[in-house]
Design a protein around this motif. Sequence first.
Motif, PDB file in Angstrom:
ATOM      1  N   ALA A  18      -1.902  -1.891  27.036  1.00 49.70           N
ATOM      2  CA  ALA A  18      -2.068  -0.528  26.515  1.00 49.70           C
ATOM      3  C   ALA A  18      -0.903  -0.163  25.597  1.00 49.70           C
ATOM      4  N   GLU A  19       0.293  -0.557  25.989  1.00 52.26           N
ATOM      5  CA  GLU A  19       1.472  -0.286  25.165  1.00 52.26           C
ATOM      6  C   GLU A  19       1.422  -1.092  23.872  1.00 52.26           C
ATOM      7  N   ARG A  20       0.966  -2.340  23.957  1.00 50.73           N
ATOM      8  CA  ARG A  20       0.860  -3.178  22.766  1.00 50.73           C
ATOM      9  C   ARG A  20      -0.135  -2.578  21.776  1.00 50.73           C
ATOM     10  N   ARG A  21      -1.249  -2.113  22.275  1.00 49.94           N
ATOM     11  CA  ARG A  21      -2.246  -1.517  21.375  1.00 49.94           C
ATOM     12  C   ARG A  21      -1.690  -0.288  20.677  1.00 49.94           C
ATOM     13  N   GLU A  22      -0.985   0.546  21.422  1.00 55.47           N
ATOM     14  CA  GLU A  22      -0.382   1.725  20.806  1.00 55.47           C
ATOM     15  C   GLU A  22       0.641   1.318  19.737  1.00 55.47           C
TER      16      GLU A  22
END
Length: 206
Positions: A18-22
């Motif tokens: 989720a952090e990578r996508r953001e």
Amino acid sequence: MADVARKRRPYAARVPMAERREQLLDATLRIIDRDGYDGVSIDAIAKEAGVTRPVVYGAFESLGPLLMALLERQQQRALMQLFGALPQDLGEGKPADLIRQAGPALHQMLLDDPVTWRAILQSATHAPEAVRERVEADREQVRHFVEQLVVGTVGRRADAEVLSHAVIAVLERFGQLVIADPERFTAERLTDAVAALLGRAPRRVT
């Protein structure tokens, strides 16, 4: 020793998906803000985010889904800001009253989040078709809301659908002017100009 001297390939530390996508969405938004949709590619996103192409593909299967995810995120933010700035109901008032009430709030909204609004207000001509369709659908949602406000302010004396298209066009152009030169195009200046134009609502010819 050759192995030691050889320049090592940059390594992207493992982070939650989720952090990578953001992170990748933020990188894409910076590219669009700086270079427009023409500058967006998987290679450009990877470079901007400081990761490799496989990292990008590990988060999004292709450029299309990545852009759609970005659009979904930014449109949600933008619509919340926009609907928060626009009055919900003025009753049977004057169009100029709507402008004077909403103008300063809209002006401040643009200044508070210029990156989001620059990306939205610039042309999406070179974006994938699915992205263009989504932009137009969100634009129509806002236009319909404005149409209801027009009906509330001028009643049925004017063609609310046509006027709502004109209002959206004015808002988009004024948004571009404000973001480009906020000191020149102040809230007071723009509000006074539009209020003067809408001071008298046209009567429908029967």
